[in-house]
Design a protein around this motif. Sequence first.
Motif, PDB file in Angstrom:
ATOM      1  N   GLY A  51       0.807  -1.213   0.000  1.00  4.06           N
ATOM      2  CA  GLY A  51       0.000   0.000   0.000  1.00  4.06           C
ATOM      3  C   GLY A  51       0.841   1.264   0.000  1.00  4.06           C
ATOM      4  N   ARG A  52       0.207   2.360  -0.327  1.00  3.85           N
ATOM      5  CA  ARG A  52       0.885   3.657  -0.340  1.00  3.85           C
ATOM      6  C   ARG A  52       1.262   4.063   1.085  1.00  3.85           C
ATOM      7  NH1 ARG A  52      -0.165   6.141  -5.322  1.00  3.85           N
ATOM      8  NH2 ARG A  52      -1.689   4.960  -6.549  1.00  3.85           N
ATOM      9  N   GLY A  53       2.514   4.450   1.244  1.00  3.20           N
ATOM     10  CA  GLY A  53       2.986   4.857   2.562  1.00  3.20           C
ATOM     11  C   GLY A  53       3.172   3.711   3.539  1.00  3.20           C
ATOM     12  N   ARG A  54       3.068   2.479   3.070  1.00  4.62           N
ATOM     13  CA  ARG A  54       3.190   1.310   3.925  1.00  4.62           C
ATOM     14  C   ARG A  54       4.526   0.611   3.678  1.00  4.62           C
ATOM     15  NH1 ARG A  54      -0.083   1.708   7.951  1.00  4.62           N
ATOM     16  NH2 ARG A  54      -0.443  -0.528   8.157  1.00  4.62           N
ATOM     17  N   SER A  55       4.798  -0.432   4.465  1.00  8.04           N
ATOM     18  CA  SER A  55       6.068  -1.146   4.339  1.00  8.04           C
ATOM     19  C   SER A  55       5.811  -2.649   4.292  1.00  8.04           C
ATOM     20  CB  SER A  55       6.990  -0.807   5.517  1.00  8.04           C
ATOM     21  OG  SER A  55       6.335  -1.021   6.748  1.00  8.04           O
ATOM     22  N   LEU A  56       6.579  -3.331   3.465  1.00 10.20           N
ATOM     23  CA  LEU A  56       6.493  -4.780   3.307  1.00 10.20           C
ATOM     24  C   LEU A  56       7.896  -5.345   3.285  1.00 10.20           C
ATOM     25  CD1 LEU A  56       4.194  -6.800   0.953  1.00 10.20           C
ATOM     26  CD2 LEU A  56       6.651  -7.222   0.884  1.00 10.20           C
ATOM     27  N   ALA A  57       8.126  -6.442   4.014  1.00  8.81           N
ATOM     28  CA  ALA A  57       9.444  -7.075   4.063  1.00  8.81           C
ATOM     29  C   ALA A  57       9.395  -8.421   3.366  1.00  8.81           C
ATOM     30  CB  ALA A  57       9.900  -7.251   5.510  1.00  8.81           C
ATOM     31  N   LEU A  58      10.360  -8.650   2.468  1.00 11.81           N
ATOM     32  CA  LEU A  58      10.588  -9.962   1.881  1.00 11.81           C
ATOM     33  C   LEU A  58      11.673 -10.642   2.706  1.00 11.81           C
ATOM     34  CD1 LEU A  58      10.702  -9.083  -1.934  1.00 11.81           C
ATOM     35  CD2 LEU A  58       8.774 -10.005  -0.644  1.00 11.81           C
ATOM     36  N   ILE A  59      11.364 -11.808   3.283  1.00 13.09           N
ATOM     37  CA  ILE A  59      12.264 -12.473   4.218  1.00 13.09           C
ATOM     38  C   ILE A  59      12.639 -13.841   3.680  1.00 13.09           C
ATOM     39  CG2 ILE A  59      12.585 -13.128   6.636  1.00 13.09           C
ATOM     40  CD1 ILE A  59       9.983 -11.615   7.198  1.00 13.09           C
ATOM     41  N   GLY A  60      13.884 -14.216   3.886  1.00  7.99           N
ATOM     42  CA  GLY A  60      14.350 -15.542   3.512  1.00  7.99           C
ATOM     43  C   GLY A  60      15.864 -15.576   3.476  1.00  7.99           C
ATOM     44  N   GLU A  61      16.416 -16.786   3.431  1.00  6.82           N
ATOM     45  CA  GLU A  61      17.860 -16.924   3.393  1.00  6.82           C
ATOM     46  C   GLU A  61      18.378 -16.698   1.975  1.00  6.82           C
ATOM     47  OE1 GLU A  61      18.941 -21.047   4.321  1.00  6.82           O
ATOM     48  OE2 GLU A  61      16.874 -21.572   3.899  1.00  6.82           O
ATOM     49  N   SER A  62      19.691 -16.704   1.798  1.00  2.00           N
ATOM     50  CA  SER A  62      20.280 -16.538   0.478  1.00  2.00           C
ATOM     51  C   SER A  62      19.747 -17.616  -0.459  1.00  2.00           C
ATOM     52  CB  SER A  62      21.816 -16.645   0.559  1.00  2.00           C
ATOM     53  OG  SER A  62      22.345 -15.589   1.309  1.00  2.00           O
ATOM     54  N   GLY A  63      19.393 -17.197  -1.677  1.00  2.00           N
ATOM     55  CA  GLY A  63      18.848 -18.136  -2.639  1.00  2.00           C
ATOM     56  C   GLY A  63      17.347 -18.278  -2.573  1.00  2.00           C
ATOM     57  N   SER A  64      16.689 -17.523  -1.682  1.00  2.00           N
ATOM     58  CA  SER A  64      15.238 -17.641  -1.556  1.00  2.00           C
ATOM     59  C   SER A  64      14.485 -16.858  -2.620  1.00  2.00           C
ATOM     60  CB  SER A  64      14.792 -17.168  -0.167  1.00  2.00           C
ATOM     61  OG  SER A  64      15.097 -15.798   0.014  1.00  2.00           O
ATOM     62  N   GLY A  65      15.185 -15.977  -3.343  1.00  2.00           N
ATOM     63  CA  GLY A  65      14.544 -15.215  -4.414  1.00  2.00           C
ATOM     64  C   GLY A  65      14.224 -13.782  -4.063  1.00  2.00           C
ATOM     65  N   LYS A  66      14.606 -13.321  -2.856  1.00  2.00           N
ATOM     66  CA  LYS A  66      14.271 -11.959  -2.422  1.00  2.00           C
ATOM     67  C   LYS A  66      14.822 -10.910  -3.384  1.00  2.00           C
ATOM     68  CE  LYS A  66      16.525 -12.031   1.431  1.00  2.00           C
ATOM     69  NZ  LYS A  66      17.328 -13.233   1.190  1.00  2.00           N
ATOM     70  N   SER A  67      16.129 -10.955  -3.616  1.00  2.00           N
ATOM     71  CA  SER A  67      16.759  -9.939  -4.460  1.00  2.00           C
ATOM     72  C   SER A  67      16.314 -10.065  -5.910  1.00  2.00           C
ATOM     73  CB  SER A  67      18.286 -10.048  -4.366  1.00  2.00           C
ATOM     74  OG  SER A  67      18.728  -9.730  -3.063  1.00  2.00           O
ATOM     75  N   THR A  68      16.027 -11.282  -6.363  1.00  2.00           N
ATOM     76  CA  THR A  68      15.538 -11.460  -7.728  1.00  2.00           C
ATOM     77  C   THR A  68      14.192 -10.761  -7.913  1.00  2.00           C
ATOM     78  OG1 THR A  68      16.720 -13.543  -8.041  1.00  2.00           O
ATOM     79  CG2 THR A  68      14.799 -13.164  -9.431  1.00  2.00           C
ATOM     80  N   ILE A  69      13.317 -10.877  -6.916  1.00  2.00           N
ATOM     81  CA  ILE A  69      12.021 -10.188  -6.986  1.00  2.00           C
ATOM     82  C   ILE A  69      12.231  -8.677  -7.039  1.00  2.00           C
ATOM     83  CG2 ILE A  69       9.901  -9.716  -5.710  1.00  2.00           C
ATOM     84  CD1 ILE A  69      10.131 -12.614  -4.622  1.00  2.00           C
ATOM     85  N   ALA A  70      13.152  -8.166  -6.206  1.00  2.00           N
ATOM     86  CA  ALA A  70      13.434  -6.733  -6.207  1.00  2.00           C
ATOM     87  C   ALA A  70      13.966  -6.287  -7.565  1.00  2.00           C
ATOM     88  CB  ALA A  70      14.439  -6.394  -5.119  1.00  2.00           C
ATOM     89  N   ARG A  71      14.845  -7.072  -8.154  1.00  2.00           N
ATOM     90  CA  ARG A  71      15.387  -6.716  -9.471  1.00  2.00           C
ATOM     91  C   ARG A  71      14.310  -6.758 -10.540  1.00  2.00           C
ATOM     92  NH1 ARG A  71      19.695 -10.450  -7.912  1.00  2.00           N
ATOM     93  NH2 ARG A  71      21.411  -9.260  -6.995  1.00  2.00           N
ATOM     94  N   ALA A  72      13.366  -7.683 -10.398  1.00  2.00           N
ATOM     95  CA  ALA A  72      12.263  -7.737 -11.353  1.00  2.00           C
ATOM     96  C   ALA A  72      11.400  -6.480 -11.253  1.00  2.00           C
ATOM     97  CB  ALA A  72      11.421  -8.988 -11.119  1.00  2.00           C
ATOM     98  N   VAL A  73      11.135  -6.028 -10.012  1.00  2.00           N
ATOM     99  CA  VAL A  73      10.361  -4.804  -9.815  1.00  2.00           C
ATOM    100  C   VAL A  73      11.097  -3.608 -10.404  1.00  2.00           C
ATOM    101  CG1 VAL A  73       9.490  -3.206  -8.055  1.00  2.00           C
ATOM    102  CG2 VAL A  73       9.136  -5.677  -7.796  1.00  2.00           C
ATOM    103  N   LEU A  74      12.418  -3.573 -10.219  1.00  2.00           N
ATOM    104  CA  LEU A  74      13.234  -2.462 -10.713  1.00  2.00           C
ATOM    105  C   LEU A  74      13.622  -2.615 -12.184  1.00  2.00           C
ATOM    106  CD1 LEU A  74      15.513  -2.308  -7.572  1.00  2.00           C
ATOM    107  CD2 LEU A  74      14.146  -0.379  -8.371  1.00  2.00           C
TER     108      LEU A  74
END
Length: 580
Positions: A51-74
Motif C-alpha cells: 500500500g501507499r505509505g506502507r512497508s512490506l518485508a521480503l524475508i528468507g535466506e540466500s537463494g530464496s529469491g528476495k533480491s531477484t524479486i526486487a530486481r524484477a520490480v526495478l
Amino acid sequence: MAPQDRLTAISGRVGTTAPPPQRSASLLRVDGLSVSYGPQEVVTNVGFELGRGRSLALIGESGSGKSTIARAVLRLLPGGAHATGRVEFDGEEVLGLSERRFRPLRGRAIGFVPQDPGNALNPVRTIGAQAQEAAALLDETDKAVRKALILETFVQVGLDKPQRVYDSYPHQLSGGMLQRVLIGLAVLPRPALLVADEPTSALDVTIQKRILDLLSRLQHELHISLLLITHDLAIAAERADTLVVLKDGVIQEAGSTASVFSAQASAYARKLYADVPALNPDRYADLRDPGFRRLGTGAGTAPKIEVSAVTKTFTVDGKALTAVDDVSFTVPAGTTHALVGESGSGKTTTIRLLLGLEAPDTGTISVAGERLTGRAPGALRAVWRHLQLVYQNPFTSLDPTWKVEQLVREPLDRFKIGTRKERDERVREALADVGLGPHLLSRRPAALSGGQRQRVAIARSLVLRPDVIVLDEPTSALDVTVQADIVEVLLTLQANLGLTYVFVSHDLALVRQLAHTVSVMHRGRIVEHGTVADIFDSPRQPYTRLLLDSIPSGVADGAHGTHLGKPSRPRPISNEQMIA
C-alpha cells in the motif's frame, strides 16, 4: 526552519512536490511473478501488494529469491533472465514495458538502496559528483539549487557536515556514512517507492539501528512506500507492516507482521524465528553449560589466556592513535570470551596482538602459560600450532584455486605432522567434526555455499588440534539460518573437545547465545567486563546499554501503531548455578 522543512520548500521550487492524491490503495502489486535464469526457475508464482505509505518485508535466506524479486520490480534482471506474470506500479503494468518507457520511473518514482555501499559508489569520483547524477532526475537546471537540495538531503539523512561529505571520496567516509549517502541519493527525487536490499547487513548493530530508524522516519515524513529485503525476522517485524516469507523462490506464508511473527504457520518461518539470536537467547544453553561449569570451578587455576595491561599505538598522518589502551582480560580453559564493540573500538587490534601478528607497546600476553610478548616470530611458530584463527569472511579467507582437501591439509603440511596417510585421515576427521562429508574434498570454494565455506575454514583451524581458536566475526557474512548452524558446530566442538574461544563480534544477540564472559570495548578501552548474565541483565555503562538497546527485538517501532510484545528476557544464570 527544520532541515526537512527547508528541504520540502526547495523540493517545491524544483517541481518535486508531495505525491498526488491516492488513486488506489495499492502502490505496488505483484501477481503470478515467476523468474527463470536459463532453464532454472528461481522465483515461482509470487504475489503480494504494498500500500501507499506502507512497508512490506521480503524475508528468507540466500537463494530464496528476495533480491531477484526486487530486481524484477526495478527491471534490473541480468541478461538471460526471463520474467513472467504482472508487476503493477501505481496502476500501470510495468513488467512488459520497454526499457525506454520504464527508465523515467527508475530513480524518480522507484528508488533503490543497495546492500553494499562500497560497491555501489564509484571510488574515483567524489560523493558530490555522484550526487549530481541523482539531482539531475529533478529536471532542475540551476546548479546552485541542485547542490542546495543535495546538501539539505544529506542533513536530513543525518550527515551533519554535508559539505565535507559532498567533497569527499567514498574511501574517506565510514560504512554508516556511505549507507546514509545512498539513502539520501535514493530519496532525493522523492520516489513513491523505496526498495532497500539488505541495507544494514554489513553494519554495526548500533549503526544498523540508526539506518533503520532513518528509513522509517523518511518513509513517514515523505509518505514513501518501503519494500525491505532482509533475512532477519526480528528486523522485519520491527520495521514492516506486512511480511512475505520466501524459500527457494516460493512464498511459504504472508500476512500482517503481527500474525506472522506471533504464530508462524509454516515450518520454514518457524525455523527462521528459531534461528534469530535476539529472539532465542538461550537456544544453546545445554551446549554452553559445560563452559559455565568450568568457569565456576576454575577458581585458583591458571587461565588459558591472560592479557594484561596491553597498549598499542599507531601513527596515522603524523599523529599518534591509541588503538588499544590498557586492555586486560583472562579466559578460563574451555570457555568462550567475547570482545564486543563497534567498528574502531579496538577489537581487531586486540586479537592481532593476541595472535602475535602485532607487538604491544606495553603489557604482556600469555597463552597456556607461555608468554607471547617479546618472542621472535620463529619462537612463536610452536605457539601458533595451538592457537588458530577463523577469519571473518569465508569468501576471501580461502584460496579459490585450491580444493577443500588442500585447504584443510595445508597446516599439517607446513608443520610436517604425520605421514601422508595420517594427514589425509586427519583432514577427513576435521571435516566430519564440522559436519561436512568426504564428497566435498575435491571441490573448490566457488562450488560451496557460504556456510560450507565457513565450515571448511573452521575445519582448517581444527586440523592441528589446537587448544585456542580466535573467531573474528565468523558469521557476519552469513544468513541467520547458516549462522545458527555454525554456532551449533562451534559449541558442540567446545563441549566435546574443551576448546577455548575468543569470539570477536559487534552482535550482542549472538554473543548472548555463544559466550560465557564478555568484555565491552569502546575507543580502545574495556569499559565493562563480566559474565554474560552480568552484562546483559545488569549493564552499568551507558555505552553497553546503547549496544543492548540496538538489538532488534521483533517489537514494532510504533510508527505503524503495531506492538508485538517484546520477548521476555531469560532469567540470569546465578553464580550458584554456574558452580553447581
